[in-house]
Scaffold this motif. Structure first.
Motif, mmCIF file in Angstrom:
data_model
loop_
_atom_site.group_PDB
_atom_site.id
_atom_site.type_symbol
_atom_site.label_atom_id
_atom_site.label_comp_id
_atom_site.label_asym_id
_atom_site.label_seq_id
_atom_site.Cartn_x
_atom_site.Cartn_y
_atom_site.Cartn_z
ATOM 1 N N SER A 1 0.868 -1.165 0.000
ATOM 2 C CA SER A 1 0.000 0.000 0.000
ATOM 3 C C SER A 1 0.906 1.216 0.000
ATOM 4 N N ASP A 2 1.212 1.697 -1.197
ATOM 5 C CA ASP A 2 2.193 2.763 -1.348
ATOM 6 C C ASP A 2 1.573 4.103 -0.932
ATOM 7 N N PRO A 3 2.275 4.902 -0.108
ATOM 8 C CA PRO A 3 1.699 6.170 0.351
ATOM 9 C C PRO A 3 1.349 7.119 -0.792
ATOM 10 N N THR A 4 2.103 7.048 -1.888
ATOM 11 C CA THR A 4 1.876 7.955 -3.009
ATOM 12 C C THR A 4 0.940 7.368 -4.047
ATOM 13 N N ASN A 5 1.139 6.099 -4.373
ATOM 14 C CA ASN A 5 0.421 5.492 -5.490
ATOM 15 C C ASN A 5 -0.736 4.592 -5.076
ATOM 16 N N GLY A 6 -0.944 4.376 -3.778
ATOM 17 C CA GLY A 6 -2.033 3.523 -3.335
ATOM 18 C C GLY A 6 -1.708 2.054 -3.526
ATOM 19 N N PRO A 7 -2.728 1.216 -3.711
ATOM 20 C CA PRO A 7 -2.476 -0.219 -3.893
ATOM 21 C C PRO A 7 -1.567 -0.466 -5.091
ATOM 22 N N SER A 8 -0.464 -1.168 -4.854
ATOM 23 C CA SER A 8 0.546 -1.381 -5.890
ATOM 24 C C SER A 8 1.152 -2.764 -5.716
ATOM 25 N N ILE A 9 1.938 -3.167 -6.710
ATOM 26 C CA ILE A 9 2.688 -4.417 -6.646
ATOM 27 C C ILE A 9 4.153 -4.101 -6.876
ATOM 28 N N ASN A 10 4.987 -4.464 -5.907
ATOM 29 C CA ASN A 10 6.431 -4.309 -6.071
ATOM 30 C C ASN A 10 6.984 -5.596 -6.694
ATOM 31 N N VAL A 11 7.498 -5.493 -7.910
ATOM 32 C CA VAL A 11 8.049 -6.641 -8.624
ATOM 33 C C VAL A 11 9.568 -6.538 -8.578
ATOM 34 N N VAL B 1 8.579 -6.071 -18.041
ATOM 35 C CA VAL B 1 7.727 -6.720 -17.048
ATOM 36 C C VAL B 1 6.304 -6.818 -17.598
ATOM 37 N N TYR B 2 5.749 -8.037 -17.558
ATOM 38 C CA TYR B 2 4.407 -8.299 -18.082
ATOM 39 C C TYR B 2 3.487 -8.763 -16.957
ATOM 40 N N ARG B 3 2.160 -8.526 -17.157
ATOM 41 C CA ARG B 3 1.124 -9.073 -16.273
ATOM 42 C C ARG B 3 0.315 -10.093 -17.041
ATOM 43 N N ASN B 4 -0.318 -10.996 -16.310
ATOM 44 C CA ASN B 4 -1.062 -12.056 -16.991
ATOM 45 C C ASN B 4 -2.361 -11.586 -17.626
ATOM 46 N N ASP B 5 -2.753 -10.309 -17.438
ATOM 47 C CA ASP B 5 -3.936 -9.807 -18.134
ATOM 48 C C ASP B 5 -3.596 -9.236 -19.506
ATOM 49 N N ASP B 6 -2.290 -9.151 -19.837
ATOM 50 C CA ASP B 6 -1.858 -8.695 -21.164
ATOM 51 C C ASP B 6 -0.435 -9.186 -21.382
ATOM 52 N N SER B 7 -0.305 -10.252 -22.143
ATOM 53 C CA SER B 7 1.025 -10.833 -22.353
ATOM 54 C C SER B 7 1.769 -10.210 -23.523
ATOM 55 N N GLN B 8 1.158 -9.243 -24.221
ATOM 56 C CA GLN B 8 1.783 -8.673 -25.415
ATOM 57 C C GLN B 8 2.512 -7.357 -25.138
ATOM 58 N N VAL C 1 8.945 -11.545 -16.112
ATOM 59 C CA VAL C 1 10.038 -10.620 -16.407
ATOM 60 C C VAL C 1 10.940 -11.252 -17.458
ATOM 61 N N GLU C 2 11.341 -10.438 -18.447
ATOM 62 C CA GLU C 2 12.306 -10.879 -19.449
ATOM 63 C C GLU C 2 13.369 -9.805 -19.606
ATOM 64 N N LEU C 3 14.516 -10.195 -20.108
ATOM 65 C CA LEU C 3 15.641 -9.280 -20.307
ATOM 66 C C LEU C 3 15.937 -9.151 -21.793
ATOM 67 N N ILE C 4 16.095 -7.914 -22.234
ATOM 68 C CA ILE C 4 16.672 -7.646 -23.556
ATOM 69 C C ILE C 4 18.148 -7.369 -23.320
ATOM 70 N N TYR C 5 18.998 -8.204 -23.889
ATOM 71 C CA TYR C 5 20.431 -8.095 -23.617
ATOM 72 C C TYR C 5 21.210 -8.091 -24.928
ATOM 73 N N GLY C 6 22.431 -7.626 -24.848
ATOM 74 C CA GLY C 6 23.273 -7.536 -26.033
ATOM 75 C C GLY C 6 24.586 -8.255 -25.844
#
Length: 685
Positions: free
Chosen positions: A341-351, A370-377, A438-443
């Motif tokens: 429960s973030d003081p500034t942003n309200g209900p949040s998820i720390n990933v 970072v993706y959520r399961n409600d939108d994988s694209q 979570v995925e990484l774009i790496y070089g």
């Protein structure tokens, strides 16, 4: 007669007679009260129950020595009035009722015997003893002979099924001359060993305690160093006849201790019983030169260190050789999603996440997606490669992201590529459970890839005609034209950007006879051919995604009552549910009462209220704040603070741990209450 009764002598005689008639009745009443009190006291004290089964003779089967060893221990224990030791015939009946035979072959069968013979209605601790005769020998000494015997004794707690105490010891018979049998000497030695084992077990202080307060991975118990607890003491925690956890003492004060929970099946709650345990050492056959039992050597930590080192080296080689650019591409370590429960942003998820060994070495981390399961694209958040956490809030943000068709690889398909997608993901919804990925774009530099990322030549430029700035120039324009040949000795590639974003330093790449130079307008060029040497080309790849556990954003309960005034001795608490009607789940609610507004550790009393799946207003049961469960520091406080915590029980690992109590709940705001004062005594008459 009437004159005599009214005279002084008559009155004296009358009182004496009356007293003599009353005295027997009074004496009988006193005796009955004393007897009743004694009987009540005896009934209220439940002695710990013990039983001993026949020992297993490891040296020679078919003898009576196991029975002798068990009888020696049982009879010695029975001398202690603090124990309720079951007689041998009770044990034998219990074994026969279950269709077993002695010695009992398994711990499971042993526990069944204990459950059969012990009083199931008693709340006292219950312990059953088994063991093994390891060795015995008869020796000739000084014109006579004696016997030595060694045994290992193990005490099992019936509630947990764990070994909690015991002894590895030996016994020596008296020296006897004349025609005495070896069996008699061995029986004597086993009896001596049994008595020593009981002394060893009883001398070992294995204190017991009660859980006062629970935290995320620890608990506060009501006994400390004065009772015998110390740092490192191993304990089991039981509730009734069932073990609920095992733990270790990590901090011991004179009157209380903190235990760290190792394994928990049902979770802890105040009132659970805590019992210290002892690991019985192993002994082997034979005796030392001084006649003592032979302790088995425990393999030290350094044994086999060469093999361990070799394994680590092999693992390291595998990590390097199968790192980014290989076909595995699992470069993201554990992903943790925690409601806050973030003081500034309200209900949040720390990933948060941890890059593993594959994301190190020659890898250049471009960005995390970072993706959520409600939108994988479309990723909900994109952060730089040097970050390892991000906050997803109720306010969506637009992102520029990479989307490749393949995971990992060894071919430089996307050299110096710019993001090829933009968009805004769906907004986070309060009360809806989510899973994050979570995925990484790496070089990787082309020269670090096998065979230079394929020597046939790769198309220059990026997906949008430009590229990532580097030695070959700045970020290029929006359109690019690529021409050239990939075969032959003088292949030529030219890329022209129409719009420069970042000025690039002059870079020169030679392939055959062609040279391309980056300019301040942002033009970039890359050239490759069979005879050409590629410079600092950065080839981009996309890792596989790693998923988190479930996380449910919530603002926490809202307090309804009490919100001011006095914390009554009998108090109920009402508050709002965190369950949404659109996304039902089961939530757990906890009450915390503290003597400090920061809810500092060791100032908090915690109680799990219930688990509910309904929404709306909830109310706790009445709680007696004068009861034995309430710690003294709460009872004696003039001012207390309370709050309600909540979580979805399916969330893993749950809300972000509170900074002080380390409890994984989303908490309400706290309310300050005073404690009722003792009323003054009534005025004297």
């Amino acid at each position: 007669m009437r004159r005599f009764i009214n005279s002084l002598a008559g009155r004296v005689v009358s009182h004496v007679v009356a007293a003599s008639l009353i005295l027997p009745t009074f004496s009988l009443a006193v005796a009955f009260s004393a007897t009743t009190a004694k009987a009540g006291a005896s009934q209220s004290v439940e002695l710990p129950e013990w039983a001993v089964v026949d020992f297993d003779n490891r040296k020679e089967k078919g003898t009576k020595f196991g029975e002798v060893a068990a009888e020696a221990i049982s009879s010695t224990l029975a001398k202690n009035p603090k124990y309720d030791v079951k007689p041998r015939d009770t044990v034998v009946r219990g074994v026969e009722t279950l269709g077993l035979s002695q010695p009992i072959p398994t711990v499971t069968s042993l526990l069944r015997v204990g459950q059969e013979i012990f009083n199931r209605n008693s709340r006292a601790s219950k312990t059953i003893i088994s063991g093994e005769i390891v060795d015995y020998v008869v020796q000739k000494v000084n014109g006579g002979k004696l016997a030595r015997a060694s045994m290992r004794v193990v005490c099992y707690d019936i509630a947990s099924g764990l070994p909690i105490n015991g002894s590895a010891t030996y016994g020596v018979s008296t020296v006897r001359a004349g025609d005495v049998s070896d069996e008699a000497l061995i029986n004597d030695a086993l009896t001596q060993a049994g008595e020593k084992a009981v002394q060893d077990i009883q001398s070992r202080n294995l204190p017991e305690a009660t859980v006062l307060n629970t935290f995320e991975q620890s608990a506060l118990i009501n006994a400390g160093t004065r009772a015998g607890f110390k740092r490192g003491t191993q304990v089991i925690i039981t509730r009734g006849q069932r073990q609920v956890a095992s733990a270790e003492v990590v901090e011991a004060q004179p009157t209380n201790s903190t235990v760290r929970i190792g394994r928990s099946d049902l979770g802890l709650q105040p009132g659970d019983k805590v019992r210290a345990v002892f690991a019985v050492p192993e002994i082997g056959p034979g005796f030392t030169q001084s006649g003592e039992a032979v302790a088995k050597r425990v393999r030290g930590r350094n044994d086999g260190s060469g093999v361990l080192t070799a394994i680590l080296i092999v693992a390291l080689v595998l990590m390097v050789t199968s790192g980014p650019g290989s076909n595995t591409q699992e470069v993201v370590g554990q992903v943790i999603a925690e409601p806050v429960s973030d003081p500034t942003n309200g209900p949040s998820i720390n990933v948060s996440w941890k890059p593993n060994g594959f994301a190190k070495g020659n890898t250049q981390r471009i960005q995390w997606q970072v993706y959520r399961n409600d939108d994988s694209q479309i990723p909900v958040r994109v952060v730089a490669g040097n970050q390892t956490n991000v906050l997803d809030t109720l306010i969506p943000t637009g992102t520029s992201y990479y989307r490749f068709q393949t995971i990992g690889g060894t071919t430089c398909t996307f050299p110096n590529a710019a993001p090829n997608g933009t968009g805004t993901a769906l907004a986070l919804q309060e009360g809806r459970p989510y899973v994050f990925e979570v995925e990484l774009i790496y070089g990787l530099n082309r020269i670090d890839l096998p065979d230079g990322g394929n020597s046939g030549g790769a198309a220059g430029g990026g997906l949008a005609g430009g590229g990532v700035g580097g030695a070959n120039g700045g970020v290029g324009g929006t359109t690019g034209v690529t021409t050239g040949t990939t075969a032959g000795t003088t292949g030529t590639t030219t890329t022209t950007g129409t719009t420069g974003v970042t000025a690039g330093t002059a870079g020169t790449t030679t392939a055959g006879t062609t040279t391309t130079t980056g300019t301040t307008a942002g033009t970039t060029g890359t050239t490759s051919g069979t005879t050409g040497q590629v410079g600092e080309t950065l080839c981009l790849f996309q890792s596989a995604r790693t998923a988190s556990g479930q996380a449910t954003p919530t603002a926490g309960p809202q307090l309804i009552s009490p919100v001011q005034g006095v914390l009554q001795n009998i108090q109920t608490f009402s508050f709002t549910s965190i369950v949404s009607g659109a996304f039902p789940f089961t939530a757990e609610y906890v009450l915390q009462v503290a003597t400090t507004p920061t809810f500092a550790r060791n100032t908090v009393y915690q109680r799990v209220l219930f688990r509910r799946n309904d929404s709306g207003t909830l109310a706790s049961d009445s709680i007696d704040f004068t009861g034995a469960e309430i710690p003294a520091f709460i009872k004696n406080a003039n001012v207390v603070y309370y709050r309600i915590g909540a979580k979805n029980i399916a969330d893993r690992p749950g809300p972000k741990a509170d900074a002080l109590t380390r409890e994984r709940y989303v908490f309400s705001n706290y309310v300050r209450l005073t404690r009722p004062t003792t009323p003054p005594p009534p005025p004297a008459n």
